[in-house]
Design an enzyme around this catalytic site. Structure first.
Site, PDB file in Angstrom:
ATOM      1  N   LYS A 189       5.207  14.793   4.804  1.00 24.39           N
ATOM      2  CA  LYS A 189       5.101  16.611   5.388  1.00 24.39           C
ATOM      3  C   LYS A 189       5.665  16.889   6.147  1.00 24.39           C
ATOM      4  O   LYS A 189       4.954  17.573   7.459  1.00 24.39           O
ATOM      5  CB  LYS A 189       3.434  16.516   4.901  1.00 24.39           C
ATOM      6  CG  LYS A 189       3.370  18.404   4.640  1.00 24.39           C
ATOM      7  CD  LYS A 189       3.617  19.291   3.646  1.00 24.39           C
ATOM      8  CE  LYS A 189       3.385  20.093   3.471  1.00 24.39           C
ATOM      9  NZ  LYS A 189       4.453  21.384   2.199  1.00 24.39           N
ATOM     10  N   ASP A 221       4.378  17.586  -1.692  1.00 26.84           N
ATOM     11  CA  ASP A 221       3.629  18.435  -1.973  1.00 26.84           C
ATOM     12  C   ASP A 221       5.033  18.612  -3.271  1.00 26.84           C
ATOM     13  O   ASP A 221       4.509  18.422  -4.754  1.00 26.84           O
ATOM     14  CB  ASP A 221       3.784  19.907  -2.233  1.00 26.84           C
ATOM     15  CG  ASP A 221       5.151  20.313  -0.844  1.00 26.84           C
ATOM     16  OD1 ASP A 221       5.730  19.220  -0.462  1.00 26.84           O
ATOM     17  OD2 ASP A 221       4.813  21.458  -0.765  1.00 26.84           O
ATOM     18  N   ASP A 245      -3.396   7.664  -1.615  1.00 25.00           N
ATOM     19  CA  ASP A 245      -3.878   8.214  -2.795  1.00 25.00           C
ATOM     20  C   ASP A 245      -4.318   8.926  -3.295  1.00 25.00           C
ATOM     21  O   ASP A 245      -4.081   8.689  -4.769  1.00 25.00           O
ATOM     22  CB  ASP A 245      -5.631   7.896  -1.248  1.00 25.00           C
ATOM     23  CG  ASP A 245      -6.409   8.439  -2.366  1.00 25.00           C
ATOM     24  OD1 ASP A 245      -6.871   7.642  -3.447  1.00 25.00           O
ATOM     25  OD2 ASP A 245      -7.775   9.400  -1.556  1.00 25.00           O
ATOM     26  N   ASP A 249      -3.153   7.792  -7.329  1.00 25.14           N
ATOM     27  CA  ASP A 249      -3.689   8.387  -8.411  1.00 25.14           C
ATOM     28  C   ASP A 249      -3.155   8.781 -10.029  1.00 25.14           C
ATOM     29  O   ASP A 249      -3.168   9.184 -11.055  1.00 25.14           O
ATOM     30  CB  ASP A 249      -5.285   9.222  -8.626  1.00 25.14           C
ATOM     31  CG  ASP A 249      -6.342   8.383  -8.068  1.00 25.14           C
ATOM     32  OD1 ASP A 249      -6.450   7.611  -7.831  1.00 25.14           O
ATOM     33  OD2 ASP A 249      -7.724   9.044  -8.540  1.00 25.14           O
TER      34      ASP A 249
HETATM   35  C1  IPM Z   1      -8.613   3.965  -4.026  1.00 24.34           C
HETATM   36  C2  IPM Z   1      -9.945   5.226  -3.837  1.00 24.34           C
HETATM   37  C3  IPM Z   1     -10.538   4.634  -2.175  1.00 24.34           C
HETATM   38  C4  IPM Z   1      -9.361   4.678  -0.987  1.00 24.34           C
HETATM   39  C5  IPM Z   1     -11.702   4.808  -1.984  1.00 24.34           C
HETATM   40  C6  IPM Z   1     -12.649   4.546  -2.676  1.00 24.34           C
HETATM   41  C7  IPM Z   1     -12.355   4.958  -0.440  1.00 24.34           C
HETATM   42  O1  IPM Z   1      -9.558   5.842  -3.939  1.00 24.34           O
HETATM   43  O2  IPM Z   1      -8.514   2.415  -3.064  1.00 24.34           O
HETATM   44  O3  IPM Z   1      -7.488   5.105  -3.793  1.00 24.34           O
HETATM   45  O4  IPM Z   1      -9.210   6.382  -1.083  1.00 24.34           O
HETATM   46  O5  IPM Z   1      -8.723   3.980  -0.494  1.00 24.34           O
HETATM   47 MG    MG Z   2      -7.610   6.058  -4.694  1.00 25.29          MG
END
Ligand code: IPM
Ligand code: MG
Length: 362
Positions: A189, A221, A245, A249
């Site tokens: 960023k 973004d 992180d 996801d």
């Molecule tokens: C991940 C998880 C962890 C993180 C949490 C559980 C602390 O979300 O491994 O991605 O944020 O790194």
């Molecule tokens: Mg995570």
């Protein structure tokens, strides 16, 4: 080969999915003539309950002398009070730091058999095969912070990065890209954050050593958008801790279910095989709502054990054998509930593990 693998089964579905991965590793050892020993240690909520701390010293010591660490998942409603002095996640962050696991590899591959399990359109998913490399021991997770506490009115976290922290993870990502499709995307960023401007400058410097790579720098973004609109365009994506992180996801949704995605957290070369000590875990959490019912999907943990063989033990053929066995089982139309669709046979955790073992033995 002899290898000492520490198992941190953790909480929730952690013990059941790591059990299946152990079965597969034992089958691999039998088939290829290795000897793997498993050393169970406590971390997370179970460690708080039994030892009064989420990361007992004995666990850190055992991991430091291991060849690799296999982790299930940590956390659950029982330990969810945000103001508690210790939480399961603290154990996870603590072990990452204690073992200096600075690079988190999260490969996202869309198994063609599972395309219909994804919320994203089929034509967008065709050919998706990317590797996200997330920096894991720096940034806002570990920088100086101030808690507001119960009464306070101010709090902060600091996204602090040093040149060395950026250099080593970018180098690792660039090396990985050289072994793949030779494309590297660095996410930052830099239009707003000072740490991102350093990130970009260091990345440009490091990548001078990799003239063969095609490189781009993308703002986080915009990357969030591209990942959903044209994920097949990416090969290796490297990013700082918090951005990584969030993006991983998001990327996991491309694969249909979090139940399919493995990960490796790698540190310095320090195990007895002259390879990086690594911690291998599924990217899903402890799923307390389904724990103990025998219905969780062990495939992400099984695929993590393949990464363990590849990155910390250097056993590429063995790793590929596990991945092929998982493919065979998926081709047979067998699924756990999370990835089931019409026409497939739904099985529980143990049966899924047994089927992978059988496929591996063939
Ligand atoms: C991940 C998880 C962890 C993180 C949490 C559980 C602390 O979300 O491994 O991605 O944020 O790194
Ligand atoms: Mg995570």
């Amino acid at each position: 080969m002899n290898a000492n693998i520490v198992v941190l089964a953790g909480d929730g579905i952690g013990p059941e999915v790591t059990n299946e991965a152990k079965k597969i590793l034992t089958a691999v050892a039998g088939k290829f003539g290795h000897n793997f020993t498993f050393d169970h240690q406590l971390m997370g909520g179970c460690a708080i309950d039994e030892k009064g701390t989420s990361l007992p010293d004995a666990t850190v010591e055992a991991c430091k002398v291991a060849d690799a660490v296999l982790l299930g998942a940590v956390g659950g409603p029982k330990w969810d009070n945000p103001n508690a002095p210790d939480r399961p996640e603290r154990g996870l962050l603590g072990i990452r730091k204690a073992l200096n696991l600075f690079a988190n590899l999260r490969p996202v591959k869309v198994h063609p058999q599972l395309i219909s399990a994804s919320a994203i359109k089929e034509e967008v998913l065709a050919g998706v095969d990317l590797l996200v490399v997330r920096e894991l021991t720096g940034g806002a997770y570990f920088g100086p912070r101030k808690e507001a506490g119960e009464e306070g009115y101010e709090a902060y976290d600091t996204m602090l990065y040093t040149r060395l922290e950026i250099e080593r993870v970018v180098r690792l990502a660039a090396d990985a890209a050289m072994g793949r499709r030779k494309k590297l995307t660095s996410v930052d960023k830099a239009n707003v954050l000072a740490s991102s401007r350093l990130w970009r400058r260091v990345t440009v410097d490091v990548l001078k050593d990799y003239p063969e790579l095609s490189v781009d720098h993308v703002l986080v973004d915009a990357m969030a958008m591209h990942l959903i609109r044209r994920p097949a365009d990416y090969d290796v994506v490297v990013s700082e801790n918090l951005f990584g992180d969030i993006l991983t996801d998001e990327a996991s949704m491309l694969a249909g279910s979090m139940g399919m995605l493995p990960s490796a957290s790698l540190g310095d070369v320090m195990n007895s095989h002259k390879l990086p000590l690594g911690l291998y875990e599924p990217i899903h959490g402890s799923a307390p709502d389904i724990a103990g019912r025998g219905i969780s999907n062990p495939l992400a943990t099984i695929l993590s054990s393949a990464m363990l063989l590849r990155h910390s033990l250097g056993l590429e053929a063995e790793a590929a054998a596990i991945e092929a066995a998982v493919d065979t089982v998926l081709n047979e139309g067998v699924r756990t509930g999370d990835i089931a669709h019409t026409g497939t046979e739904v099985v529980g955790t143990e049966v899924m593990g047994n089927l992978v073992v059988e496929a591996l033995k063939v």
